[in-house]
Design an enzyme around this catalytic site. Structure first.
Site, PDB file in Angstrom:
ATOM      1  CG  LEU A 122      -1.794  -1.267   1.383  1.00 30.85           C
ATOM      2  CD1 LEU A 122      -2.650  -0.606   2.527  1.00 30.85           C
ATOM      3  CD2 LEU A 122      -2.806  -1.152   0.082  1.00 30.85           C
ATOM      4  CG  ASP A 153       7.446  10.384  14.129  1.00 30.81           C
ATOM      5  OD1 ASP A 153       8.177  11.728  13.730  1.00 30.81           O
ATOM      6  OD2 ASP A 153       8.013   9.174  13.210  1.00 30.81           O
ATOM      7  N   GLY A 210       5.966   3.194   4.526  1.00 32.55           N
ATOM      8  CA  GLY A 210       5.738   4.678   5.735  1.00 32.55           C
ATOM      9  C   GLY A 210       7.516   4.703   6.270  1.00 32.55           C
ATOM     10  CB  ALA A 211       8.675   6.980   8.815  1.00 32.82           C
ATOM     11  CB  VAL A 271       1.762   0.235   4.684  1.00 31.52           C
ATOM     12  CG1 VAL A 271       0.137   0.098   5.360  1.00 31.52           C
ATOM     13  CG2 VAL A 271       2.399   1.489   5.136  1.00 31.52           C
ATOM     14  N   GLY A 300       9.137   1.273   7.112  1.00 29.53           N
ATOM     15  CA  GLY A 300       8.394   0.023   6.240  1.00 29.53           C
ATOM     16  C   GLY A 300       7.582   0.005   5.453  1.00 29.53           C
TER      17      GLY A 300
END
Ligand SMILES: *[C@@H]1O[C@H](CO)[C@@H](O)[C@H](O)[C@H]1NC(C)=O
Ligand SMILES: *[C@@H]1O[C@H](CO)[C@@H](O)[C@H](O)[C@H]1NC(C)=O
Ligand SMILES: *[C@@H]1O[C@H](CO)[C@@H](O)[C@H](O)[C@H]1NC(C)=O
Ligand SMILES: *[C@@H]1O[C@H](CO)[C@@H](O)[C@H](O)[C@H]1NC(C)=O
Ligand SMILES: *[C@@H]1O[C@H](CO)[C@@H](O)[C@H](O)[C@H]1NC(C)=O
Ligand SMILES: *[C@@H]1O[C@H](CO)[C@@H](O)[C@H](O)[C@H]1NC(C)=O
Ligand SMILES: *[C@@H]1O[C@H](CO)[C@@H](O)[C@H](O)[C@H]1NC(C)=O
Ligand SMILES: *[C@@H]1O[C@H](CO)[C@@H](O)[C@H](O)[C@H]1NC(C)=O
Length: 792
Positions: A509, A627, A512-513, A517, A515
């Protein structure tokens, strides 16, 4: 058949054009060159410059302009360094007045940008400028205003023009370094392509508000002028006559701007040797010392150190015990050549390591811990006893401990400190040195993403699987009855179950920071839709520690936190299973095509504040998120905001000292403490929340480099200005709902300004902020100090 004939005919007609002989002048429509072994080119009338193809390797051609009469045919401009043209590609001035570089199948590889149409003819000029001319002899486009890395005499650069260094001496793809004459009038050099670090300049002309044009004049000087043409600042000063020398300036791949000259005649009177020689001093004079990046590797790669050679050129070297990641590129960074120290407390390897001394060496900026040590011996002990310590800098009475990856390394007589590099004494017992290379690369990449001080042994991958409704119809992938861990009350899964449930990580999909998705589906009693994060660790924290942290996360339970449902802890495989948020991230919601209503945004701000307040104060363990940003706020089916990824900073960060800055969030949302070796507290989340709150108020990203108005590029700066000028209405100008609720907008802006105070102790607690947002308490006037702005 007819078309084949036509093509052959066309080929016959155009073929002669691709030889050198007939050029020396204007190129008419239909002119064409083919990328082949003949090095075909179009020449300028004097024959001093040529444009055409240069072979960069087997079947890889570069469309370039070069000095034709210089022995090595030095390239001064190139079009497709990032996208080399295969054999048989063509550059053509088409019959309909365009210039196109196309591959043999006709696919377009490059064309001038911005798009140029209606070309009447093109011309390779004797200055080295290649121009596309329209009707009425109007210049439509020229290479002089679209430079790559080189400037030539008579070339002028206007505000907004960017000059990019290439990747390496022989690789013309875009490198890390660039300079730009900004709209603010400053000529500034940058060591990164990342706009977040745009404040990290390594050389600036200091001509704010007056610099207008960068000129390389006919007599060989490079200087900045004002709008009315008066000389403002010389960039290079020595000159040699252009009549006797070819000249060029170049931002080289090492980030240094240099001017070179080359005698036009072998017996030239000046006595300079044949070949390019440098005149004037390079800019900056010593790049090794000029770059101290808060993010990024510095002048060289990670774990490198930079030394200025006798020829005034920087060299990138690896410290003892380290070797280059890519032996053909000294700026590629270095990897550890030995098995790192074990962090398993039961097997301290203190006696397996030695500290190599490097005088006048430092890796400034990132020290995760500073200790006052009376002696060097004490400093050595401190580092040897700490598995995270890769190097310690001893200067006078202080020890600065540094983790991998090391950045901004330099060896220079002006450095007073002494670096002590930790290396394994005998690594012959190492298990698998063979696979070290790939892992180290991954670690460096991973570490850069997270921060520059993540423990090298801990390789983190977080994979989130989002499952969509379309998957509902699928057969259940999970047939086994749900296992509930009695102690934790959470479901436990096997790796295989989660692997099958996600269809072997089939559908990605996004990234992300931490890994990638993927999509997947999982059926249990409770829910069909879950998000799964995979954490992979090589060594380091034990099963017990992992479980302890997971339980802590699992015990947090709040309407504004994404709920952890279960986990898998099976050998190397560690996964977390969360409830799925069907409305995606706040980033997409807030910065998407349509603006969410003001009242929805108010709700979201309060939701996030309550969630954070719970994490900081109310749950059993006080959790710092570390974060907070819109990408980490998720929205459920009813658009309730929920904080995700909490507890992970703790889980993934070496929990060594209070000042350990293991995981760093996204720059822009980060509190100044992260960059200053100050203790990290819950107030870092307050700071990030302040940025998020301004974004919610204005419905735009904090950082918007394309803003027309300079004061509006950084939203917090602008909000600050508006607040102090009493013009808060400007912030929500086009938003009728918010404009008619201006009192609340004002309260929110003031709250945000409290949150982003530079001094953490001035920032309110999240509990207080919740009350401020809800209107339960008066918001006092925020302090006037604006020093925080420069540090964002
Ligand atoms: C190219 O065309 C321009 C305009 O017609 C003319 O001024 C120039 O002399 C020509 N150059 C050559 C080399 O023919
Ligand atoms: C083309 O250039 C290459 C390298 O610059 C050179 O080796 C080769 O001889 C040239 N070919 C011709 C036909 O000039
Ligand atoms: C140039 O460097 C880039 C970045 O490392 C690489 O992707 C590319 O393949 C290189 N090109 C050549 C021709 O070696
Ligand atoms: C170029 O710079 C030199 C030195 O400043 C100056 O003497 C000369 O007039 C300049 N040339 C032009 C065309 O401005
Ligand atoms: C050009 O502008 C500067 C200030 O920017 C001024 O000092 C100077 O007199 C101006 N020169 C001319 C020729 O207008
Ligand atoms: C250099 O050589 C050229 C011909 O190669 C000659 O015309 C010229 O006079 C020579 N100049 C000097 C200074 O020797
Ligand atoms: C460690 O071992 C590897 C190969 O086993 C070797 O290449 C390397 O030089 C050694 N490192 C040190 C610091 O001796
Ligand atoms: C290194 O370790 C190996 C294997 O344990 C051993 O044979 C060797 O003597 C050691 N070398 C040194 C210098 O300690």
């Amino acid at each position: 058949m007819a078309s084949v004939m036509l093509r052959i005919l066309l080929l016959l007609v155009t073929l002669p054009l691709s030889t050198k002989a007939q050029t020396n002048g204007n190129l008419t429509l239909g002119s064409l060159l083919t990328a082949d072994d003949r090095n075909s080119s179009w020449l300028s009338p004097s024959g001093e410059f040529a444009i055409g193809f240069r072979k960069m390797g087997q079947g890889a051609h570069l469309l370039a302009i070069w000095f034709e009469k210089v022995e090595d045919k030095t390239i001064v401009w190139s079009a497709n360094g990032n996208n080399l043209a295969p054999e048989g590609s063509k550059i053509q001035l088409t019959a309909n007045g365009r210039l196109v570089l196309a591959d043999p199948n006709g696919g377009e590889l490059w064309s001038p940008s911005p798009t140029v149409a209606g070309i009447a003819y093109a011309s390779m000029l004797d200055t080295g400028n290649f121009v596309l001319v329209g009707q009425n002899y109007v210049n439509l486009w020229e290479t002089f205003s679209q430079p790559t890395d080189t400037m030539l005499p008579t070339q002028q650069l206007d505000q907004g023009t960017k000059v990019n260094a290439r990747y390496s001496e022989m690789n013309y793809s875009t490198g890390r370094f660039h300079f730009k004459l900004g709209d603010d009038g400053n000529l500034a050099f940058y060591a990164t392509r990342d706009p977040w670090v745009a404040s990290d300049t390594y050389w600036v002309s200091n001509t704010k508000d007056s610099g207008f044009r960068l000129i390389f004049n006919q007599s060989g000087q490079v200087y900045l002028t004002t709008r009315n043409g008066t000389l403002l600042k010389l960039i290079t000063s020595d000159t040699v006559p252009t009549s006797e020398f070819y000249q060029r300036t170049i931002l080289e791949y090492d980030g240094v701007f240099r001017q070179y000259v080359y005698p036009k005649l072998a017996n030239s009177s000046s006595g300079r040797a044949m070949g390019w020689s440098m005149v004037s001093s390079p800019v900056p004079p010593n790049i090794c010392k000029s770059i101290s990046q808060t993010m990024g590797s510095g002048a060289c790669g990670f774990n490198n150190y930079c030394v200025l050679g006798d020829d005034q050129r920087p060299r990138c070297l690896c410290p003892p015990g380290y070797t280059l990641l890519d032996s053909t590129n000294e700026m590629s960074g270095c990897r550890q050549d030995f098995v790192p120290q074990s962090c398993d407390g039961s097997r301290p390897e203190t006696n397996q390591f030695a500290l190599h001394e490097m005088l006048h060496t430092n890796w400034p900026m990132y020290d995760y811990e500073r200790t006052a040590a009376q002696t060097e011996d004490r400093c050595r002990e401190v580092c040897l006893a700490d598995c995270f310590c890769a190097v310690v800098i001893f200067s006078g009475r202080t020890c600065w401990k540094k983790k991998l990856p090391l950045s901004n390394g330099r060896m220079d007589p002006s450095e007073i400190g002494k670096a002590l590099i930790k290396v394994r004494i005998n690594n012959s017992t190492s298990k698998s040195m063979g696979n070290g290379n790939k892992n180290s690369t991954l670690i460096i990449i991973g570490s850069v993403l997270l921060s520059s001080s993540v423990f090298v042994n801990l390789l983190l991958l977080l994979i989130t699987y989002l499952i969509y409704r379309s998957f509902r119809s699928r057969d259940s992938k999970l047939s086994r009855p749900v296992q509930i861990n009695q102690a934790t009350g959470m479901q436990t899964f096997t790796y295989q179950e989660l692997q099958e449930a996600t269809n072997q990580f089939k559908e990605e999909l996004g990234k992300g920071a931490f890994g990638t998705v993927y999509k997947g589906v999982l059926r249990s009693e409770y829910t069909n839709f879950v998000a799964v994060k995979l954490i992979a660790t090589r060594t380091g924290e034990s099963e017990k520690e992992f479980e302890r942290e997971v339980i802590a996360i699992g015990q947090t339970n709040h309407k504004n936190l994404v709920q952890l449902l279960g986990y898998c802890n099976e050998g190397q495989h560690r996964l977390l299973v969360y409830e799925l948020m069907s409305n995606g991230t706040l980033a997409d919601f807030l910065f998407g095509a349509s603006r969410p209503s003001w009242y929805r945004r108010i709700e979201i701000a309060c939701d996030v504040a309550r969630g954070l307040s719970y994490l900081h104060d109310d749950c059993t363990r006080h959790i710092i998120h570390c974060d907070i940003k819109p990408q980490n706020i998720l929205l459920d089916g009813s658009l309730t905001a929920k904080i995700s990824d909490f507890g992970l900073a703790k889980l993934l960060m070496a929990n060594q000292t209070r000042t350990t800055t293991g995981v760093k969030g996204t720059r822009g949302y980060l509190a100044p403490e992260w960059f200053r070796n100050m203790p990290i507290s819950t107030k870092v989340d307050v700071y990030s929340f302040g940025i998020l709150l301004v974004e919610l108020i204005c419905c735009r990203k904090n950082y918007k480099p394309e803003s027309e108005i300079e004061a509006q590029i950084l939203l917090v700066d602008w909000a600050y200005d508006c607040y102090h000028n009493g013009s808060i209405l400007k912030l929500v100008e086009s938003d009728d709902e918010a404009s008619s609720d201006i009192k609340r907008v004002g309260r929110f802006v003031m709250t945000a300004l409290w949150c982003i105070q530079e001094d953490p102790s001035l920032r309110p607690t999240m509990k207080k902020i919740t009350q401020m947002l809800e209107g339960a308490v008066e918001v006092p006037v925020p302090p006037v100090s604006s020093s925080f702005i420069s540090s964002v």
